[in-house]
Design a protein around this motif. Structure first.
Motif, PDB file in Angstrom:
ATOM      1  N   LEU A 147      25.908  -2.672  48.998  1.00  0.00           N
ATOM      2  CA  LEU A 147      25.697  -1.293  48.544  1.00  0.00           C
ATOM      3  C   LEU A 147      26.298  -1.083  47.155  1.00  0.00           C
ATOM      4  O   LEU A 147      25.669  -0.489  46.267  1.00  0.00           O
ATOM      5  CB  LEU A 147      26.308  -0.297  49.534  1.00  0.00           C
ATOM      6  N   ARG A 148      27.507  -1.591  46.978  1.00  0.00           N
ATOM      7  CA  ARG A 148      28.158  -1.462  45.667  1.00  0.00           C
ATOM      8  C   ARG A 148      27.373  -2.244  44.621  1.00  0.00           C
ATOM      9  O   ARG A 148      27.171  -1.773  43.493  1.00  0.00           O
ATOM     10  CB  ARG A 148      29.598  -1.975  45.748  1.00  0.00           C
ATOM     11  N   TYR A 149      26.948  -3.429  45.007  1.00  0.00           N
ATOM     12  CA  TYR A 149      26.158  -4.274  44.106  1.00  0.00           C
ATOM     13  C   TYR A 149      24.868  -3.556  43.694  1.00  0.00           C
ATOM     14  O   TYR A 149      24.513  -3.535  42.514  1.00  0.00           O
ATOM     15  CB  TYR A 149      25.855  -5.591  44.813  1.00  0.00           C
TER      16      TYR A 149
ATOM     17  N   LYS B  90      25.719  -0.990  41.243  1.00  0.00           N
ATOM     18  CA  LYS B  90      26.164  -1.599  39.985  1.00  0.00           C
ATOM     19  C   LYS B  90      25.003  -2.053  39.106  1.00  0.00           C
ATOM     20  O   LYS B  90      25.014  -1.861  37.892  1.00  0.00           O
ATOM     21  CB  LYS B  90      27.091  -2.785  40.297  1.00  0.00           C
ATOM     22  N   ILE B  91      23.998  -2.648  39.736  1.00  0.00           N
ATOM     23  CA  ILE B  91      22.868  -3.151  38.952  1.00  0.00           C
ATOM     24  C   ILE B  91      21.815  -2.067  38.700  1.00  0.00           C
ATOM     25  O   ILE B  91      20.766  -2.345  38.114  1.00  0.00           O
ATOM     26  CB  ILE B  91      22.183  -4.346  39.633  1.00  0.00           C
ATOM     27  N   GLY B  92      22.100  -0.844  39.159  1.00  0.00           N
ATOM     28  CA  GLY B  92      21.180   0.242  38.853  1.00  0.00           C
ATOM     29  C   GLY B  92      19.964   0.295  39.757  1.00  0.00           C
ATOM     30  O   GLY B  92      18.924   0.852  39.398  1.00  0.00           O
ATOM     31  N   LEU B  93      20.077  -0.307  40.927  1.00  0.00           N
ATOM     32  CA  LEU B  93      18.977  -0.227  41.887  1.00  0.00           C
ATOM     33  C   LEU B  93      19.098   1.106  42.617  1.00  0.00           C
ATOM     34  O   LEU B  93      18.180   1.929  42.596  1.00  0.00           O
ATOM     35  CB  LEU B  93      19.072  -1.403  42.865  1.00  0.00           C
ATOM     36  N   LEU B  94      20.241   1.326  43.194  1.00  0.00           N
ATOM     37  CA  LEU B  94      20.556   2.617  43.786  1.00  0.00           C
ATOM     38  C   LEU B  94      21.116   3.486  42.652  1.00  0.00           C
ATOM     39  O   LEU B  94      21.990   3.034  41.913  1.00  0.00           O
ATOM     40  CB  LEU B  94      21.624   2.396  44.874  1.00  0.00           C
ATOM     41  N   ALA B  95      20.578   4.678  42.500  1.00  0.00           N
ATOM     42  CA  ALA B  95      21.087   5.567  41.447  1.00  0.00           C
ATOM     43  C   ALA B  95      22.551   5.886  41.722  1.00  0.00           C
ATOM     44  O   ALA B  95      23.033   5.722  42.842  1.00  0.00           O
ATOM     45  CB  ALA B  95      20.260   6.844  41.418  1.00  0.00           C
ATOM     46  N   ASP B  96      23.250   6.366  40.696  1.00  0.00           N
ATOM     47  CA  ASP B  96      24.665   6.667  40.850  1.00  0.00           C
ATOM     48  C   ASP B  96      24.902   7.513  42.095  1.00  0.00           C
ATOM     49  O   ASP B  96      24.331   8.598  42.239  1.00  0.00           O
ATOM     50  CB  ASP B  96      25.185   7.404  39.611  1.00  0.00           C
ATOM     51  N   VAL B  97      25.768   6.988  42.947  1.00  0.00           N
ATOM     52  CA  VAL B  97      26.060   7.657  44.211  1.00  0.00           C
ATOM     53  C   VAL B  97      27.144   8.707  43.981  1.00  0.00           C
ATOM     54  O   VAL B  97      28.040   8.503  43.169  1.00  0.00           O
ATOM     55  CB  VAL B  97      26.514   6.602  45.251  1.00  0.00           C
TER      56      VAL B  97
ATOM     57  N   ALA C 276      14.525  -7.332  40.634  1.00  0.00           N
ATOM     58  CA  ALA C 276      14.108  -6.800  39.344  1.00  0.00           C
ATOM     59  C   ALA C 276      12.946  -5.820  39.509  1.00  0.00           C
ATOM     60  O   ALA C 276      12.879  -4.787  38.834  1.00  0.00           O
ATOM     61  CB  ALA C 276      13.709  -7.933  38.407  1.00  0.00           C
ATOM     62  N   GLN C 277      12.057  -6.136  40.426  1.00  0.00           N
ATOM     63  CA  GLN C 277      10.892  -5.292  40.630  1.00  0.00           C
ATOM     64  C   GLN C 277      11.253  -4.013  41.394  1.00  0.00           C
ATOM     65  O   GLN C 277      10.706  -2.942  41.121  1.00  0.00           O
ATOM     66  CB  GLN C 277       9.834  -6.073  41.392  1.00  0.00           C
ATOM     67  N   MET C 278      12.178  -4.163  42.321  1.00  0.00           N
ATOM     68  CA  MET C 278      12.660  -2.974  43.039  1.00  0.00           C
ATOM     69  C   MET C 278      13.313  -2.032  42.056  1.00  0.00           C
ATOM     70  O   MET C 278      13.134  -0.803  42.125  1.00  0.00           O
ATOM     71  CB  MET C 278      13.706  -3.388  44.075  1.00  0.00           C
ATOM     72  N   ARG C 279      14.066  -2.608  41.119  1.00  0.00           N
ATOM     73  CA  ARG C 279      14.718  -1.809  40.097  1.00  0.00           C
ATOM     74  C   ARG C 279      13.709  -1.044  39.276  1.00  0.00           C
ATOM     75  O   ARG C 279      13.889   0.136  38.967  1.00  0.00           O
ATOM     76  CB  ARG C 279      15.501  -2.729  39.149  1.00  0.00           C
ATOM     77  N   ARG C 280      12.654  -1.746  38.904  1.00  0.00           N
ATOM     78  CA  ARG C 280      11.602  -1.116  38.107  1.00  0.00           C
ATOM     79  C   ARG C 280      11.016   0.072  38.867  1.00  0.00           C
ATOM     80  O   ARG C 280      10.835   1.145  38.323  1.00  0.00           O
ATOM     81  CB  ARG C 280      10.510  -2.141  37.789  1.00  0.00           C
ATOM     82  N   TYR C 281      10.721  -0.143  40.145  1.00  0.00           N
ATOM     83  CA  TYR C 281      10.170   0.924  40.974  1.00  0.00           C
ATOM     84  C   TYR C 281      11.127   2.121  41.017  1.00  0.00           C
ATOM     85  O   TYR C 281      10.721   3.271  40.820  1.00  0.00           O
ATOM     86  CB  TYR C 281       9.897   0.414  42.385  1.00  0.00           C
ATOM     87  N   ALA C 282      12.398   1.826  41.270  1.00  0.00           N
ATOM     88  CA  ALA C 282      13.391   2.893  41.379  1.00  0.00           C
ATOM     89  C   ALA C 282      13.501   3.651  40.063  1.00  0.00           C
ATOM     90  O   ALA C 282      13.608   4.886  40.044  1.00  0.00           O
ATOM     91  CB  ALA C 282      14.747   2.303  41.779  1.00  0.00           C
ATOM     92  N   GLN C 283      13.452   2.921  38.969  1.00  0.00           N
ATOM     93  CA  GLN C 283      13.539   3.558  37.652  1.00  0.00           C
ATOM     94  C   GLN C 283      12.347   4.478  37.416  1.00  0.00           C
ATOM     95  O   GLN C 283      12.491   5.604  36.938  1.00  0.00           O
ATOM     96  CB  GLN C 283      13.612   2.477  36.556  1.00  0.00           C
ATOM     97  N   LEU C 284      11.166   4.002  37.775  1.00  0.00           N
ATOM     98  CA  LEU C 284       9.961   4.820  37.635  1.00  0.00           C
ATOM     99  C   LEU C 284      10.096   6.113  38.427  1.00  0.00           C
ATOM    100  O   LEU C 284       9.764   7.199  37.937  1.00  0.00           O
ATOM    101  CB  LEU C 284       8.735   4.039  38.120  1.00  0.00           C
ATOM    102  N   ALA C 285      10.603   5.979  39.653  1.00  0.00           N
ATOM    103  CA  ALA C 285      10.761   7.161  40.499  1.00  0.00           C
ATOM    104  C   ALA C 285      11.721   8.156  39.838  1.00  0.00           C
ATOM    105  O   ALA C 285      11.491   9.367  39.866  1.00  0.00           O
ATOM    106  CB  ALA C 285      11.272   6.762  41.871  1.00  0.00           C
ATOM    107  N   ARG C 286      12.768   7.636  39.215  1.00  0.00           N
ATOM    108  CA  ARG C 286      13.726   8.494  38.530  1.00  0.00           C
ATOM    109  C   ARG C 286      13.116   9.131  37.285  1.00  0.00           C
ATOM    110  O   ARG C 286      13.529  10.213  36.875  1.00  0.00           O
ATOM    111  CB  ARG C 286      14.972   7.689  38.125  1.00  0.00           C
ATOM    112  N   ASP C 287      12.152   8.448  36.711  1.00  0.00           N
ATOM    113  CA  ASP C 287      11.535   8.950  35.485  1.00  0.00           C
ATOM    114  C   ASP C 287      10.636  10.154  35.732  1.00  0.00           C
ATOM    115  O   ASP C 287      10.230  10.822  34.785  1.00  0.00           O
ATOM    116  CB  ASP C 287      10.721   7.838  34.799  1.00  0.00           C
ATOM    117  N   GLY C 288      10.287  10.394  36.985  1.00  0.00           N
ATOM    118  CA  GLY C 288       9.548  11.621  37.299  1.00  0.00           C
ATOM    119  C   GLY C 288       8.128  11.425  37.787  1.00  0.00           C
ATOM    120  O   GLY C 288       7.641  10.307  37.952  1.00  0.00           O
TER     121      GLY C 288
END
Lengths: 128, 128
Positions: A20-22, A25-32, A64-76
């Motif tokens: 979870l911390r990892y 840290k890598i920005g997969l889970l947004a800041d908790v 890396a791809q999960m991160r991309r997805y999560a970032q897109l979701a955060r982008d709106g």
DNA sequence: CTCCAACCTGGAGCGCGCTCCAGGTCAAGC
DNA sequence: GCTTGACCTGGAGCGCGCTCCAGGTTGGAG
């Protein structure tokens, strides 16, 4: 009912605390969210993300791809098309993966049948 | 027709040259025949083993377990029961793996449907 | 107020399965 | 005989996804 201690989030998600911390840290889970003292407080929303991450991870998506997805979701909202496409591509890869797995499983079963013909009578009836 | 150069064995098995050497080095593939000069010559039997290794690897068997299986096979006829058992246990794990993959695939499909309901009309008909 | 288990951080380490490299040898074609 | 590309060896390195550690802080129970 929407504030979970780290250990509780770990229990519910099936990920370890370190993971979870990892993931954060890598920005997969947004800041908790944090308590005043700095300890994490996971929300139901976080838990929902973790369920999705487990789905994607279990189906072999690279982080890396999960991160991309999560970032897109955060982008709106305007990224929904791209998110949809990303998931569709992934689904196609999963289908291929399932076909390969089935094919190799059949191969394996054939090998097992070979041993069962060898011994005449099978010693047990473990696997259907 | 039963002597293949390393590059030919690689082509036929789908493993890289380095992987073939690695498999021999760790004792997964039994000692491969050599020319007088020391270059490997793969037999049809070796190729058969490589096909099996691909099957086991594609279905997620760890190398240590493949090694154990290969060693049992080298140990002779009296290990057939144990080999059979090993493959059966593996097959059971593969079945579990397939169930999980199917479950998570369904989950993924549901997520995709969510996006398709969002946009009203799907942009394309990529994945069945 | 004290205790102690749970939590925090940055960063090192690990296990797997290869993959790459340097520096040298082999062998088929000209 | 010479060239050249495929091959050899031992060993280091890598990419992924965590996992562990040291050393310190937090916060709820008693």
């Amino acid at each position: 009912m929407s504030g979970y201690a780290p250990s509780e989030a770990a229990r519910r998600s099936g990920f370890s605390l370190d993971t979870l911390r990892y993931y954060e840290k890598i920005g997969l889970l947004a800041d908790v969210e944090r308590t005043a003292g700095g300890q994490r407080v996971f929300t139901d929303d976080d838990l929902g993300w973790l369920v999705l991450f487990r789905c994607l991870r279990d189906t072999g998506m690279p982080i890396a791809q999960m991160r991309r997805y999560a970032q897109l979701a955060r982008d709106g909202e305007h990224t929904t098309d791209e998110r949809h496409e990303l998931l569709c591509h992934h689904a196609a890869r999963v289908e291929e993966q399932m076909r390969l797995l089935q094919r190799q499983y059949d191969h394996l079963r054939e090998k097992i049948r070979f041993y069962e013909r060898l011994s005449g009578t099978a010693p047990g009836s473990e696997a259907g």
